[in-house]
Every structure is written in C-alpha cells, then in structure tokens.
Design an enzyme around this catalytic site. Structure first.
Site, PDB file in Angstrom:
ATOM      1  CB  THR A 327      -0.972  -0.009   1.304  1.00 24.33           C
ATOM      2  OG1 THR A 327      -1.870  -1.298   1.226  1.00 24.33           O
ATOM      3  CG2 THR A 327      -1.929   1.228   1.107  1.00 24.33           C
ATOM      4  CG  ASP A 479       1.433  -5.565   9.709  1.00 27.67           C
ATOM      5  OD1 ASP A 479       0.500  -6.060   9.639  1.00 27.67           O
ATOM      6  OD2 ASP A 479       1.823  -4.908   8.903  1.00 27.67           O
ATOM      7  CD1 TRP A 482      -0.146 -13.559   4.225  1.00 26.30           C
ATOM      8  CD2 TRP A 482      -0.469 -16.047   3.715  1.00 26.30           C
ATOM      9  NE1 TRP A 482      -1.338 -14.053   3.116  1.00 26.30           N
ATOM     10  CE2 TRP A 482      -1.388 -15.227   3.002  1.00 26.30           C
ATOM     11  CE3 TRP A 482      -0.339 -17.168   3.468  1.00 26.30           C
ATOM     12  CZ2 TRP A 482      -2.295 -16.011   1.936  1.00 26.30           C
ATOM     13  CZ3 TRP A 482      -1.363 -17.874   2.850  1.00 26.30           C
ATOM     14  CH2 TRP A 482      -2.195 -17.248   2.080  1.00 26.30           C
ATOM     15  CB  THR A 519       5.564  -0.130   8.983  1.00 25.27           C
ATOM     16  OG1 THR A 519       6.130  -0.242   7.717  1.00 25.27           O
ATOM     17  CG2 THR A 519       4.746   1.318   8.856  1.00 25.27           C
TER      18      THR A 519
END
Length: 630
Positions: A327, A479, A482, A519
């Site tokens: 993203t 986070d 996979w 992140t």
C-alpha cells in the site's frame, strides 16, 4: 497610736500592743473604710461551702475589683491587708505575697484617716481578652526585626572586606561578570598596549611568556576593569580563562616584550577571538531538528539524493526488476539486494492513502538499524539472531521516478495487474525513503512448502526470533502476516541463536526465514520507545469478519486496550496463532493427521502463553532446538 510612739517600743511590747489594737479597732476601721474610699488587697481562703453557683470561678475573677469588693462585703472572715496598695494586684503577685507580709511592717501603718498622697505611676492595664478567644497573642515585632536585619545586611555588604561573588559599585549590584582579583598576563598586556606603553605582540609570543618571567605591568585593578566597556570586559574574562586552562602547556622561558613586531591592537583581538579554547561557557542553544532533517541525519546525509543514485550502487539501471508492492511502497531487486521505495511528506494520495510523514519513517529507520545489532554473536552477547532481515543501507531521495524504474514497474503491471497507482504521477519535489535490504526470498503466501518438517522449522525460527527480540528490546512486530515472512532454501542444517545468555541451534531442514516490515512494530531502545499509535488508524481494525489477519488486529486492540505505547508481548503470541492457522488452512504440503493434531494442540497451548519467550519452551519445539556444545 502614732507611728513615732510605736517605733520606740521593744519587740515584745509591739507584738502584744498590735494584737490588742487590732482586736479593738476592727469595727472602727471598718466604719472609716465605708466613709472614705480605700484601696486594699483582700485575701480570702476558698472553701467548698463558700462557693455559690451564681458566681463565676475564682480564676475568672482574679484582679477584678468587683469580685474583691463583693467578697469583702459578704464574708465575715475576710480581713483587710496590713499593707495598702495603690494598684490592683494580679493573681500571680498576690500568690507571691499571701501570708508572707512581715508583721513588723504593721507598726508603720497609720490606721487613722488616710491622706491622699502622691500617686505612683501605674503600669499599663492588661488588655482584656475579646470574647470567644482563650488568650491574647503577645505583641509581635517581626516587621521591626526584618527591617533591622535588612539594614544590618546592607551595611555588611558595603563594609565587609571579604571577597563576594557580586561586586558593588556605588551601592548598585552588578552580577554580569565576576571580577578577578589579579590581572592575567594577557590582560595586563592589552591594557598596556591600549595606552601605548609597549608595542604589539603576536599571540604566540604572549602565550609562550610564563606568568613569572616578566615583572608585572602596572594596572589599576578593579577600578580599571570598571572603566572598560562590556566587550572589553568579556574579552578580558576570555583571556583569563585561556591562561587558566593552558597554564600547564606554557613552556618555561621568557621573551622580551620590547623585541616583538608591531601589529595593531585590533589584529590581536581578532586573532584571540579565532582561538578554539576549551571554555566553561555554555554552547549556543541549538534548535531541535525537524523530522526530515533528523531523517537525513540518521541516514548519514546532508541533502537528499536521486533514486538513480541509490540503484546505481548495486546494479546497472537496465537490470532493475520489480518483485512486489504494498500500500505504501514498491519493491525492486537491484543486484543481490531488495530496495523498498516509500514516498513521504507529499500531499498527493498514494493508492488511496495519505503519504507517511517523516516522523513515522524516522522510527522505522531507527528500529531497522537497531534490529541489525541482533545479528552479532559473541561470548558477551546475551541475545542474538539472524532471522530479522538485514538492513544494508538507508537513503533519503527526492525527484521523479527514474525511467528505468518506470519500465520495471510497467513490466510487473503487465504480468500481475498492479493494484497500485502508476509512479509517473509523482511530482518533481516528491521525497522518498529507500530501504536497501538483503534478499530474504519469497513471502510465505507465494512460497511452496514441501513437508511438515519445513512447516515446523518455519514456526520454530519465527518463535525463537520473536523471543530473542523480546528479551533484548521488548520488541513486538504487530503486523506479522504471511506477506512479511520471507522464505528461501539454502544448504544450511542449523541456525545459531542466543536467548538470555543461552546459546542453541535451530534445525532449519534447509529452510531459512527472514522477518520484514517493521512499520507497525514497537521497541524499547535504551530509554526511547519506538511505536506507531494504531488508534489513529481505525480502518485497520475494520477488516472482514472471519479474516484471520483482520481478526488478529482486533485481538491486538483488545490486549493493548488501544494503548499502543506500552509493552504487550502477548501480541507476538497472537501472530504465532495466526501463523499456525495459515499452515493449517491456507498452505498445502505433505503432512499426516498426527502432524495436524500437533499444530492444533500448539495453537491451543499458545492461549496460555503471554509472550514468545514463554512459548519457546513449548514441547512442540523440543526436537527442533538443540543446545550448542562449547
């Protein structure tokens, strides 16, 4: 009986006569007292039967003329004192004289009509206590004491010969600069040069002149300093500090001050000001850097570079290949490294999302560099692992996408139908952060597992890596879906790690794991806590019901109570359960019914663990972890 006749009698006759006269003249004296006012002290012995309920207690009426007259008029046993008093006697005074009046003094008392004699100056009356108060406060002289203390202190400062931190000139305090008691060699030289007493000298000659080599140059001491300007005074102070800090480095010897060359006084001042001296003065206040400047500093740059500058360090621009996207960025292969490009600080929406800010990327940059420290092994290392991807370089770039990157992106789009926006939309001033990482392999979503042994090795390597990072940095990935687990096959049988000082080997079965993308991660590095406040991104928790990844985000929010700064290692366990679910539901590989039962039992037992450090001791990992023989 007159006082003169009583004075001529002997003591025995006096005693008998006093008793007789006192008994005979009681009534007469009483009548005389009623006719003519008389001040007397009345003594009365208190007994329970003489108390009256309508009268106040004795101690409340002491010193009251009304109480005394009432007692003398109502009690037959009351007697008039032998010594008249011109003032009312308090309880403390009557207590000290009651029953102790010398009888011999009675011979001097005139029982006839008393004459009005000169009144003795009375003491001021005791002030009455206001109603409702138990006592009256004594007079306070605090203001007067403070005034005289202030006067005394002022006189001490004016007259004391002792050295003070502040100098007083004409009664006015001046605390700007502490005045030295003696002039330094440079100060004396400057004053003498100012008055044209000696020629100029280079600074090196002055510094080589010892303090005791030359006769002192006359100076006016403090008076001379008071006549200088503020800039000269600061220069003199600097010179004194220079002489103090460099006294040990001045060589012995002397230089004749009259044999030096002639230079202007201003030249010497300029030369002195250019000196780099160790000074106790505080350094000028440095304004804190903005996040972008700090990001440049962390990456070792003074200004941004171009994207082509970064990729050219690893491969020819024509060999750049896009391998993935997310993203917030794109991933390209350059030589043996993976370069992840993340646009920052722009107003243009990227893939429907606002661009990340420099402050957000700064934390990820620091976190990535810190995790690199876990790759070190040694006898003095308590926690070490190589499972987290190695960050080889970090760069801040600015400008448009290079044509070579555009071609690589379009080639990917033709094969995979990219979901991201075309990068050619970025403006000329667009900024990026480029993460240069080792090539960790293929993500778990796309990787093909062969058998249960590889699946077991996968879970073991992820669990031990999280346990090591927890122990060292209170690390939480937060986070670990996979797509952030990369796999590659290499001919490596075991992998070394150290957990809380204990070294061990992990069976790899030829499979190596790399954990990427920090992140959303949380870490404590020293006293600094690096984290991303996920409460500001509510859409993260609005994923589809039944989706394992979306459910894991919501479970994390329940564990943290939406307070993301704190340490909640239980979140790592939630992602381990997610990983087991992916191996059971989404991945196909060779396995037996027993293998599936082992995985389901592990997932159930993970509910009882609060951290990866606890989970690593589960029986499921017993065959995969081996002690390291020394």
């Amino acid at each position: 009986m007159s006082m003169g006749s009583r004075g001529e009698r002997n003591n025995d006759d006096q005693w008998s006569q006093i008793v007789a006269d006192e008994a005979h003249n009681v009534d007469q004296n009483t009548r005389n007292l009623q006719k003519q006012p008389q001040i007397a002290v009345t003594y009365q012995r208190r007994t329970p039967e003489h108390n009256h309920p309508d009268k106040e207690g004795f101690f409340s009426n002491y010193g009251s003329s009304k109480a005394c007259s009432s007692s003398s008029g109502t009690n037959n046993e009351s007697r008039v004192g032998l010594v008249a008093s011109a003032k009312q006697v308090s309880w403390s005074r009557s207590l000290s004289t009651r029953g102790r009046v010398s009888i011999a003094a009675a011979v001097y008392v005139d029982y006839g009509p008393q004459q009005q004699g000169p009144r003795r100056r009375q003491k001021p009356a005791i002030p009455k206590v206001p109603k409702g108060k138990k006592f009256l406060k004594p007079p306070s002289f605090e203001k007067e004491c403070e005034y005289f203390k202030e006067i005394d202190a002022f006189e001490l400062l004016e007259e004391s010969p002792s050295p003070k931190k502040s100098a007083w000139v004409s009664g006015n305090p001046t605390d700007a600069v502490a005045i030295p008691s003696l002039c330094t060699r440079l100060e004396k030289w400057l004053r003498a040069k100012k008055s044209d007493n000696i020629p100029s000298s280079s600074l090196s000659h002055i510094l080589r002149t010892p303090a005791n080599a030359l006769a002192p140059i006359p100076c006016d001491g403090l008076a001379a300093l008071y006549n200088t300007t503020s800039s000269e005074l600061q220069l003199q102070t600097l010179l004194e500090l220079a002489s103090v800090h460099n006294v040990d480095r001045i060589p012995q010897g002397s230089v004749d001050s009259t044999s030096v060359d002639d230079k202007e006084f201003e030249d010497l001042v300029s030369e002195i000001r250019k000196l780099s001296l160790t000074s106790p003065f505080p350094s000028p206040r440095v304004e804190p850097l903005d996040p972008f400047s700090r990001l440049l500093q962390e990456c070792g740059q003074s200004s941004p570079c171009t994207l082509l500058d970064v990729f050219s360090n690893f491969c020819d621009p024509g060999q750049i290949v896009k391998i993935g996207e997310g993203t917030y960025g794109e991933a390209f292969i350059a030589g043996g490294c993976v370069c992840k490009i993340v646009p920052i600080d722009g107003d243009l929406r990227v893939n429907g999302e606002m661009q990340k800010r420099s402050a957000e990327l700064l934390e990820e940059v620091v976190l990535s560099r810190t995790l690199n420290c876990l790759r070190r092994h040694g006898s003095d290392i308590d926690n070490a692992t190589t499972t987290f991807v190695e960050t080889k370089d970090l760069r801040v770039c600015q400008g448009r996408y290079d044509p070579s990157l555009i071609r690589a992106w379009e080639a990917w789009d033709e094969k995979n139908d990219s979901e991201n926006d075309h990068p050619q939309q970025f403006p000329e001033k667009q900024r990026y952060v480029v993460f240069v990482l080792e090539h960790g392999g293929t993500d778990l979503e796309s990787f093909v597992l062969l058998d249960f042994n590889e699946a077991r090795s996968l879970v073991t390597q992820v669990t031990t890596a999280l346990a090591v990072a927890e122990a060292e940095y209170e690390f939480e990935h937060r986070d670990l879906h996979w797509g952030n687990i990369l796999l590659s096959r290499k001919e490596v049988a075991t992998l070394q790690l150290t957990l809380e000082g204990k070294s061990m080997l992990v069976k790899t079965n030829g499979l190596l794991v790399s954990i990427i993308d920090f992140t959303l991660s949380r870490m404590k590095a020293g006293d600094t806590i690096l984290y991303l406040d996920l409460s500001s991104d509510p859409e993260l928790f609005e994923g589809e019901r039944g989706n394992k990844q979306a459910e894991t985000y919501r479970k994390m929010r329940e564990v943290t109570d939406d307070q993301w700064e704190g340490s909640f290692p239980r979140t790592n366990v939630l992602w381990l359960q997610y990983l087991v679910d992916m191996l059971l539901i989404k991945k196909s590989y060779k396995r037996t019914g027993k293998d599936e039962r082992d995985l389901r039992s592990l997932k159930k037992r993970l509910n009882s663990y609060n951290s990866a450090r606890e989970a690593v001791h589960d029986p499921f990992f017993g065959d995969s972890l081996l002690p390291l023989s020394v």
